[in-house]
Scaffold this active site. Structure first.
Site, short mmCIF file in Angstrom:
data_model
loop_
_atom_site.label_atom_id
_atom_site.label_comp_id
_atom_site.label_asym_id
_atom_site.label_seq_id
_atom_site.Cartn_x
_atom_site.Cartn_y
_atom_site.Cartn_z
CG ASP A 12 -1.71 -1.27 1.31
OD1 ASP A 12 -2.20 -1.78 0.25
OD2 ASP A 12 -2.02 -1.73 2.34
N GLY A 14 1.67 3.12 -2.55
CA GLY A 14 1.35 3.81 -3.75
C GLY A 14 2.00 3.22 -5.02
N GLY A 16 0.68 1.31 -7.30
CA GLY A 16 -0.26 1.41 -8.46
C GLY A 16 -0.11 2.64 -9.20
CG HIS A 40 -1.53 -2.02 -7.75
ND1 HIS A 40 -0.80 -1.90 -6.55
CD2 HIS A 40 -0.83 -2.73 -8.66
CE1 HIS A 40 0.51 -2.63 -7.13
NE2 HIS A 40 0.49 -3.05 -7.91
N GLY A 415 -0.07 13.82 -4.68
CA GLY A 415 -1.55 13.74 -4.58
C GLY A 415 -1.85 12.13 -5.45
P1 GDP Z 1 -0.08 -0.21 -3.59
O1 GDP Z 1 -0.50 -1.36 -3.23
O2 GDP Z 1 1.35 0.27 -3.23
O3 GDP Z 1 -0.35 0.26 -5.09
O4 GDP Z 1 -0.97 0.85 -2.83
P2 GDP Z 1 -2.47 1.26 -3.24
O5 GDP Z 1 -2.59 1.59 -4.76
O6 GDP Z 1 -3.29 0.29 -2.56
O7 GDP Z 1 -2.62 2.70 -2.18
C1 GDP Z 1 -2.19 3.76 -2.51
C2 GDP Z 1 -3.35 4.59 -2.21
O8 GDP Z 1 -2.76 6.07 -2.57
C3 GDP Z 1 -4.03 4.50 -3.52
O9 GDP Z 1 -5.64 5.14 -3.04
C4 GDP Z 1 -3.67 6.04 -4.14
O10 GDP Z 1 -4.68 6.81 -5.06
C5 GDP Z 1 -3.18 6.92 -3.28
N1 GDP Z 1 -2.06 7.53 -3.52
C6 GDP Z 1 -0.83 7.29 -4.29
N2 GDP Z 1 0.09 8.06 -4.36
C7 GDP Z 1 -0.55 9.51 -3.48
C8 GDP Z 1 -0.14 10.50 -3.22
O11 GDP Z 1 0.85 11.04 -3.62
N3 GDP Z 1 -1.10 11.28 -2.43
C9 GDP Z 1 -2.34 10.93 -2.05
N4 GDP Z 1 -3.02 11.63 -1.36
N5 GDP Z 1 -2.48 9.59 -2.60
C10 GDP Z 1 -1.75 8.86 -3.31
#
Ligand code: GDP
Length: 424
Positions: A12, A14, A16, A40, A415
């Site tokens: 989690d 980020g 994805g 993701h 973001g």
């Molecule tokens: P992964 O398993 O590493 O891909 O993580 P996830 O995608 O499950 O969780 C990451 C969450 O963070 C998602 O809801 C993304 O939309 C969000 N996200 C990623 N980068 C950022 C960021 O820079 N800022 C914010 N506010 N949210 C982010």
């Protein structure tokens, strides 16, 4: 050029978003491990998507998306996501499934559920997606490769063999109904025609792609601390989450992986059980969880609230070491804009001694965080596109973390959207 995008922590982070962003220039995106047990979240021009099984390049019509042999391939999930992607407007997603990938069988999910119930309060916080039983079978050589679907006699024999062992456990350990090999055979065969168009010899394809200098992205799931060898065993996952395993789970030459982009979030969160040294609780955690709302702090797969904590330099440094990070991407820095001061975990105190070396699990359970407090920036960082334009406190935060983890932060994400990114 081959790049890997992997996590430094518990998942989690980020990944994805970073993958989706880099997938725009990738010829090929490959999933090399894990299964549908994590997700993701991708936000792009088509909308917001939670992907569990599909490589993140499926939204680019020119990118080939490969499911590598290292994946626990859940066919019903794949079919569901395929339909969902098609409905969203991608008419003809380019997907290749390795002919050697193994199928996550319906009984893997059952065994995961039964085992968690048997363990009762000692459970591992499994998502009950069948991942541990799947990989156990793979290494016990009772797994089913997807190519077996085209050799019904071999498939039936392998299912019968698996059922023989499983039925002993079902009867005597779990006290559950026995498996019927014919029923299982019929169920998996019913998917054959749906997956057939995508099944391919991915090793040859990738060998040629490397020769032609194609841009290839390896997409990791979860993070370094969930690696079964180097992570917080036994609270780990069951396949390697490390970039090095990308070579194995995809079938690529290890020396060709030139960039390992290791993703970490500006604060910590974790789903599942296990020691989490910088964890916070109560209102403090709830506030961060809600602020991180965009960052989906309610697990993409499970919907359960994530455990929250401050940035952990000890765990992240270790995660970067294991991944062999060439670049670190620090995500969700925008979430921290509400804090007057921001705690950062810079060491672990274990039995009265402070260490910055990530310890073995029994010691980790005893570790208490050593926190330093950095001044907050108290403003919204979204919309900023240049590093120099970040408030000095935010830059200090990035540079403080960089110094403590000892790996270069070259990407800062401010973001959830694909273009909300700052390169250093
Ligand atoms: P992964 O398993 O590493 O891909 O993580 P996830 O995608 O499950 O969780 C990451 C969450 O963070 C998602 O809801 C993304 O939309 C969000 N996200 C990623 N980068 C950022 C960021 O820079 N800022 C914010 N506010 N949210 C982010």
């Amino acid at each position: 050029m081959i790049k890997a995008i992997v996590g430094a922590n518990w998942g989690d982070e980020g990944k994805g978003k970073i993958t989706d962003m880099l997938a725009a220039d990738a010829d090929i995106v490959i999933r090399f491990q894990g299964g549908s047990n994590a997700g993701h979240t991708i936000i792009n021009d088509y909308g917001k998507f939670a992907l569990h099984q599909m490589p993140s390049g499926v939204f680019n019509e020119n990118t080939v998306n490969i499911i590598g042999t290292g994946v626990a391939f859940n066919i019903p999930y794949f079919v569901k996501e395929l339909n969902y992607i098609k409905e969203s407007g991608i008419k003809d997603p380019k997907i290749m499934i390795s002919d050697r990938v193994q199928i996550l069988m319906p009984y893997h999910v059952d065994f995961d559920t039964y085992e968690e119930a048997r363990l009762a309060n000692k459970q591992f916080g499994s998502t009950k997606s069948g991942i541990a039983p799947f990989y156990s079978d793979k290494y016990a050589k009772t797994g089913i490769q997807i190519c077996d679907l085209f050799y019904p006699e071999i498939l039936m024999e392998r299912i019968q063999n698996a059922c023989e062992i499983k039925n002993v456990l079902l009867e005597n350990l779990y006290h559950m109904p026995k498996l019927d090999p014919q029923k299982i055979f019929d169920e998996v065969m019913s998917y054959r025609d749906i997956v057939a168009p995508y099944i391919a010899n991915t090793e040859e394809y990738l060998f040629n792609a490397v020769k032609e200098g194609k841009n290839i992205l390896l997409e990791g799931q979860l993070g370094a601390l969930k690696d079964p060898d180097h992570g917080i065993y036994p609270m780990t996952t069951s396949s390697s989450t490390l970039a090095g395993f990308g070579a194995v789970g995809a079938g690529l030459p290890p020396h060709k992986i030139e960039k390992v982009i290791t993703v970490t979030k500006a604060y910590s969160s974790s789903v599942g059980a296990g020691a989490f040294v910088s964890e916070i609780f109560g209102d403090e955690a709830q506030e961060l969880r809600v602020r991180g709302g965009d960052a989906g702090e309610f697990g993409a797969t499970t919907g359960r609230p994530r455990r929250m904590g401050w940035f952990d330099c000890v765990a992240t440094r270790y995660g970067c070491i294991l991944q062999g990070a060439t670049d670190v991407a620090l995500t969700a820095i925008d979430v921290l804009g509400y804090l007057d001061e921001i705690p950062v975990c810079v060491g672990y105190e274990i039995d009265g001694e402070v260490t910055t070396t990530f310890p073995v699990t029994p010691k980790l359970e005893k570790a208490k965080p050593v926190l330093e407090y950095l001044p907050g920036w108290k403003c919204n960082l979204r919309g900023i596109t240049k590093y120099e334009e970040l408030p000095v406190e935010a830059r200090n935060y990035v540079e403080f973390i960089e110094k403590h983890i000892g790996f270069p932060i070259t990407i800062v994400s401010n973001g959830p959207k694909r273009n909300e990114i700052i390169y250093r």
